[in-house]
Design a protein around this motif. Structure first.
Motif, PDB file in Angstrom:
ATOM      1  N   VAL A  92      24.961 -32.208  23.726  1.00  0.00           N
ATOM      2  CA  VAL A  92      25.995 -31.170  23.851  1.00  0.00           C
ATOM      3  C   VAL A  92      27.102 -31.415  22.827  1.00  0.00           C
ATOM      4  O   VAL A  92      27.550 -30.488  22.139  1.00  0.00           O
ATOM      5  CB  VAL A  92      26.576 -31.136  25.278  1.00  0.00           C
ATOM      6  CG1 VAL A  92      27.655 -30.067  25.400  1.00  0.00           C
ATOM      7  CG2 VAL A  92      25.473 -30.916  26.314  1.00  0.00           C
ATOM      8  N   THR A  93      27.516 -32.662  22.705  1.00  0.00           N
ATOM      9  CA  THR A  93      28.582 -33.018  21.774  1.00  0.00           C
ATOM     10  C   THR A  93      28.171 -32.707  20.336  1.00  0.00           C
ATOM     11  O   THR A  93      28.954 -32.153  19.559  1.00  0.00           O
ATOM     12  CB  THR A  93      28.940 -34.509  21.933  1.00  0.00           C
ATOM     13  OG1 THR A  93      29.247 -34.760  23.305  1.00  0.00           O
ATOM     14  CG2 THR A  93      30.141 -34.877  21.091  1.00  0.00           C
ATOM     15  N   GLN A  94      26.944 -33.029  19.980  1.00  0.00           N
ATOM     16  CA  GLN A  94      26.446 -32.736  18.636  1.00  0.00           C
ATOM     17  C   GLN A  94      26.449 -31.234  18.361  1.00  0.00           C
ATOM     18  O   GLN A  94      26.812 -30.789  17.275  1.00  0.00           O
ATOM     19  CB  GLN A  94      25.036 -33.311  18.459  1.00  0.00           C
ATOM     20  CG  GLN A  94      24.384 -32.965  17.139  1.00  0.00           C
ATOM     21  CD  GLN A  94      25.073 -33.600  15.943  1.00  0.00           C
ATOM     22  OE1 GLN A  94      25.594 -34.702  16.033  1.00  0.00           O
ATOM     23  NE2 GLN A  94      25.087 -32.922  14.830  1.00  0.00           N
ATOM     24  N   ARG A  95      26.068 -30.440  19.333  1.00  0.00           N
ATOM     25  CA  ARG A  95      26.065 -28.982  19.155  1.00  0.00           C
ATOM     26  C   ARG A  95      27.475 -28.464  18.904  1.00  0.00           C
ATOM     27  O   ARG A  95      27.674 -27.561  18.097  1.00  0.00           O
ATOM     28  CB  ARG A  95      25.461 -28.291  20.380  1.00  0.00           C
ATOM     29  CG  ARG A  95      23.946 -28.522  20.479  1.00  0.00           C
ATOM     30  CD  ARG A  95      23.317 -27.716  21.573  1.00  0.00           C
ATOM     31  NE  ARG A  95      23.394 -26.303  21.202  1.00  0.00           N
ATOM     32  CZ  ARG A  95      23.399 -25.303  22.078  1.00  0.00           C
ATOM     33  NH1 ARG A  95      23.344 -25.559  23.369  1.00  0.00           N
ATOM     34  NH2 ARG A  95      23.459 -24.058  21.678  1.00  0.00           N
ATOM     35  N   ARG A 123      36.965 -32.494   9.177  1.00  0.00           N
ATOM     36  CA  ARG A 123      36.440 -33.463  10.137  1.00  0.00           C
ATOM     37  C   ARG A 123      36.705 -32.956  11.546  1.00  0.00           C
ATOM     38  O   ARG A 123      37.743 -32.359  11.819  1.00  0.00           O
ATOM     39  CB  ARG A 123      37.105 -34.817   9.944  1.00  0.00           C
ATOM     40  CG  ARG A 123      36.523 -35.871  10.849  1.00  0.00           C
ATOM     41  CD  ARG A 123      37.265 -37.172  10.796  1.00  0.00           C
ATOM     42  NE  ARG A 123      37.727 -37.476   9.454  1.00  0.00           N
ATOM     43  CZ  ARG A 123      37.727 -38.688   8.926  1.00  0.00           C
ATOM     44  NH1 ARG A 123      37.278 -39.704   9.608  1.00  0.00           N
ATOM     45  NH2 ARG A 123      38.193 -38.887   7.719  1.00  0.00           N
ATOM     46  N   CYS A 124      35.772 -33.245  12.416  1.00  0.00           N
ATOM     47  CA  CYS A 124      35.874 -32.784  13.799  1.00  0.00           C
ATOM     48  C   CYS A 124      35.508 -33.942  14.718  1.00  0.00           C
ATOM     49  O   CYS A 124      34.449 -34.553  14.550  1.00  0.00           O
ATOM     50  CB  CYS A 124      34.901 -31.614  13.987  1.00  0.00           C
ATOM     51  SG  CYS A 124      34.816 -30.982  15.647  1.00  0.00           S
ATOM     52  N   THR A 125      36.386 -34.246  15.665  1.00  0.00           N
ATOM     53  CA  THR A 125      36.089 -35.251  16.685  1.00  0.00           C
ATOM     54  C   THR A 125      36.050 -34.547  18.036  1.00  0.00           C
ATOM     55  O   THR A 125      36.990 -33.835  18.400  1.00  0.00           O
ATOM     56  CB  THR A 125      37.142 -36.372  16.706  1.00  0.00           C
ATOM     57  OG1 THR A 125      37.146 -37.017  15.429  1.00  0.00           O
ATOM     58  CG2 THR A 125      36.851 -37.394  17.792  1.00  0.00           C
ATOM     59  N   VAL A 126      34.964 -34.757  18.747  1.00  0.00           N
ATOM     60  CA  VAL A 126      34.767 -34.148  20.064  1.00  0.00           C
ATOM     61  C   VAL A 126      34.588 -35.263  21.078  1.00  0.00           C
ATOM     62  O   VAL A 126      33.794 -36.183  20.868  1.00  0.00           O
ATOM     63  CB  VAL A 126      33.509 -33.240  20.082  1.00  0.00           C
ATOM     64  CG1 VAL A 126      33.262 -32.689  21.478  1.00  0.00           C
ATOM     65  CG2 VAL A 126      33.645 -32.117  19.074  1.00  0.00           C
ATOM     66  N   VAL A 127      35.331 -35.164  22.177  1.00  0.00           N
ATOM     67  CA  VAL A 127      35.135 -36.059  23.314  1.00  0.00           C
ATOM     68  C   VAL A 127      34.703 -35.175  24.479  1.00  0.00           C
ATOM     69  O   VAL A 127      35.464 -34.322  24.928  1.00  0.00           O
ATOM     70  CB  VAL A 127      36.415 -36.841  23.680  1.00  0.00           C
ATOM     71  CG1 VAL A 127      36.145 -37.771  24.860  1.00  0.00           C
ATOM     72  CG2 VAL A 127      36.944 -37.609  22.481  1.00  0.00           C
ATOM     73  N   LEU A 170      31.970 -27.109  12.575  1.00  0.00           N
ATOM     74  CA  LEU A 170      31.939 -27.327  11.125  1.00  0.00           C
ATOM     75  C   LEU A 170      31.302 -26.147  10.396  1.00  0.00           C
ATOM     76  O   LEU A 170      31.725 -25.785   9.299  1.00  0.00           O
ATOM     77  CB  LEU A 170      31.214 -28.633  10.791  1.00  0.00           C
ATOM     78  CG  LEU A 170      32.031 -29.896  11.072  1.00  0.00           C
ATOM     79  CD1 LEU A 170      31.134 -31.132  11.021  1.00  0.00           C
ATOM     80  CD2 LEU A 170      33.192 -30.033  10.103  1.00  0.00           C
ATOM     81  N   ALA A 171      30.311 -25.520  11.002  1.00  0.00           N
ATOM     82  CA  ALA A 171      29.675 -24.347  10.386  1.00  0.00           C
ATOM     83  C   ALA A 171      30.599 -23.127  10.424  1.00  0.00           C
ATOM     84  O   ALA A 171      30.612 -22.319   9.496  1.00  0.00           O
ATOM     85  CB  ALA A 171      28.361 -24.035  11.089  1.00  0.00           C
ATOM     86  N   ALA A 172      31.378 -23.000  11.474  1.00  0.00           N
ATOM     87  CA  ALA A 172      32.222 -21.815  11.660  1.00  0.00           C
ATOM     88  C   ALA A 172      33.470 -21.819  10.786  1.00  0.00           C
ATOM     89  O   ALA A 172      33.979 -20.752  10.426  1.00  0.00           O
ATOM     90  CB  ALA A 172      32.637 -21.697  13.128  1.00  0.00           C
TER      91      ALA A 172
END
Length: 119
Positions: free
Chosen positions: A75-78, A92-96, A84-86
């Protein structure tokens, strides 16, 4: 690098390894850190040179409340790939991704996966 942070976005999804998780669902929380140059947006007071928080929320909601996955990692990878595509100016994007009260032995407040991806 400048940062936009969206904290403790709340969703209801159906992710998990156990059948009950994919049937009953559970709460999830997401923290995001979006890194990009915001100088032009600040100078020109122009949303088009920044990132629309409402659009980010909708994108994350669609993923977390969408197709069930077994792993939080998936889910995090999606989420990172979608953001990043949008947004081409996002560097850079960090998701927790946080799963409060996971159905595993022991006493946990939550478990989470943190992922950072860059261009």
């Amino acid at each position: 690098m400048d940062k936009i942070q969206l904290n403790r976005m709340k969703f209801y999804g159906y992710h998990g390894v156990f059948d009950e998780e994919q049937k009953l669902g559970q709460r999830f929380q997401v923290d995001l850190t979006l890194e990009l140059d915001l100088s032009e947006a600040a100078e020109n007071d122009d949303l088009n040179q920044s990132i629309d928080y409402g659009d980010v929320y909708s994108r994350v909601q669609r993923i977390v409340e969408g197709e069930p996955r077994k792993l939080l990692e998936a889910v995090t990878q999606r989420i990172t790939a979608d953001l990043l595509a949008a947004y081409p100016h996002l560097q850079r994007c960090t998701v927790v991704l946080i799963k409060p009260d996971p159905p595993i032995p022991g006493h946990y407040e939550s478990v989470s996966v943190e992922m950072t991806r860059s261009r």
